[in-house]
Design a protein around this motif. Structure first.
Motif, PDB file in Angstrom:
ATOM      1  N   THR A 206       0.818  -1.209   0.000  1.00 20.99           N
ATOM      2  CA  THR A 206       0.000   0.000   0.000  1.00 20.99           C
ATOM      3  C   THR A 206       0.855   1.264   0.000  1.00 20.99           C
ATOM      4  O   THR A 206       0.312   2.364  -0.058  1.00 20.99           O
ATOM      5  CB  THR A 206      -0.937   0.027   1.226  1.00 20.99           C
TER       6      THR A 206
ATOM      7  N   ALA B 237      -9.245 -10.355   2.798  1.00 23.59           N
ATOM      8  CA  ALA B 237     -10.561 -10.977   3.024  1.00 23.59           C
ATOM      9  C   ALA B 237     -10.760 -12.220   2.159  1.00 23.59           C
ATOM     10  O   ALA B 237     -11.387 -13.187   2.596  1.00 23.59           O
ATOM     11  CB  ALA B 237     -11.673  -9.971   2.757  1.00 23.59           C
TER      12      ALA B 237
ATOM     13  N   GLU C 241      -5.508   0.822  -0.279  1.00 22.15           N
ATOM     14  CA  GLU C 241      -5.881   0.188   1.001  1.00 22.15           C
ATOM     15  C   GLU C 241      -7.096  -0.719   0.802  1.00 22.15           C
ATOM     16  O   GLU C 241      -7.153  -1.827   1.338  1.00 22.15           O
ATOM     17  CB  GLU C 241      -6.186   1.262   2.056  1.00 22.15           C
ATOM     18  N   ALA C 242      -8.071  -0.261   0.007  1.00 21.39           N
ATOM     19  CA  ALA C 242      -9.291  -1.048  -0.224  1.00 21.39           C
ATOM     20  C   ALA C 242      -8.975  -2.356  -0.953  1.00 21.39           C
ATOM     21  O   ALA C 242      -9.515  -3.418  -0.614  1.00 21.39           O
ATOM     22  CB  ALA C 242     -10.307  -0.230  -1.014  1.00 21.39           C
TER      23      ALA C 242
ATOM     24  N   ASP D 254      -7.317  -4.720   1.472  1.00 16.34           N
ATOM     25  CA  ASP D 254      -8.355  -5.296   2.345  1.00 16.34           C
ATOM     26  C   ASP D 254      -9.078  -6.445   1.645  1.00 16.34           C
ATOM     27  O   ASP D 254      -9.339  -7.486   2.247  1.00 16.34           O
ATOM     28  CB  ASP D 254      -9.390  -4.229   2.735  1.00 16.34           C
ATOM     29  N   ARG D 255      -9.390  -6.255   0.352  1.00 16.29           N
ATOM     30  CA  ARG D 255     -10.075  -7.287  -0.410  1.00 16.29           C
ATOM     31  C   ARG D 255      -9.210  -8.544  -0.521  1.00 16.29           C
ATOM     32  O   ARG D 255      -9.682  -9.661  -0.345  1.00 16.29           O
ATOM     33  CB  ARG D 255     -10.429  -6.776  -1.818  1.00 16.29           C
TER      34      ARG D 255
ATOM     35  N   ARG E 105       1.267  -1.513   4.361  1.00 11.50           N
ATOM     36  CA  ARG E 105       1.094  -2.967   4.400  1.00 11.50           C
ATOM     37  C   ARG E 105       1.765  -3.588   3.179  1.00 11.50           C
ATOM     38  O   ARG E 105       1.737  -3.018   2.090  1.00 11.50           O
ATOM     39  CB  ARG E 105      -0.397  -3.331   4.432  1.00 11.50           C
TER      40      ARG E 105
END
Length: 195
Positions: free
Chosen positions: A46, A72, A64-65, A68-69, A87
């Motif tokens: 990121t 997940a 960032e999104a 996150d995906r 990250r």
């Protein structure tokens, strides 16, 4: 279907880790330039690119999104927050594909990531890239000129903790000269260090 060469030794993942500014990226770049037979993972991050870094070559630069995906969807073999900021993570699919194809495979990652890979893939071989001295590590970090003074101090504090983890690794390579360290690492990957 077995995609590896008949009679070939099954491939094993090699993990290269070490403190910030020790030269992990430079050693990996040398291997990429001189050993096309070695598959080198490209991490997702990121953080913004540094000057000269290319998306998909040095890192996959993601939002960032998107990160996150990926977390997940369990698409990362390991991931961590590095230097209390960005990250970083290793996409799982390409690693599995390289190993299935029987290629020598290398992950160049941070200490937190190496610990996660050890838990997920205990058969991997772990190499610690060490600086010749603390003073040389500081010189390399300052000489890079890519971080602010505050960021350098944060990275040096992290490096002190990372250096203490050296005993957790199967092998230590001292990065006195980039090409020599790269050749030592490739020799460990090609020759079975446990034989």
């Amino acid at each position: 279907m077995n995609r590896s060469q008949p009679g070939a030794r099954p491939s094993r993942l090699t993990v290269l880790a070490g403190p910030t500014a020790v030269g992990k990226g430079s050693v990996s770049a040398d291997i990429r330039a001189h050993h096309p037979e070695v598959w080198i993972s490209v991490s997702a991050t990121t953080r913004p690119p540094r000057p000269g870094e290319q998306n998909g070559v040095h890192y996959w630069f993601v939002s960032e999104a998107e990160f996150d995906r990926m977390v997940a969807q369990d698409e990362l073999l390991e991931w961590a927050v590095v230097h209390q900021r960005a990250r970083y993570g290793t996409p799982r699919g390409p690693v599995d594909d390289a190993l299935a194809a029987g290629r020598p495979a290398l992950l160049e990652i941070d200490l937190q990531g190496a610990r996660q890979v050890r838990a997920a893939m205990p058969g991997a071989y772990f190499c610690f890239l060490a600086p010749p001295s603390w003073e040389e590590l500081v010189r390399r970090l300052v000489g890079r000129g890519t971080e602010s003074e505050e960021e350098r101090e944060r990275r040096l504090a992290t490096a002190r903790l990372e250096l203490a983890a050296e005993p957790e690794f199967d092998r230590v390579i001292v990065n006195t000269e980039i090409h020599a360290a790269a050749e030592e690492l490739v020799a460990l990957m090609v020759l079975d260090p446990n034989s």
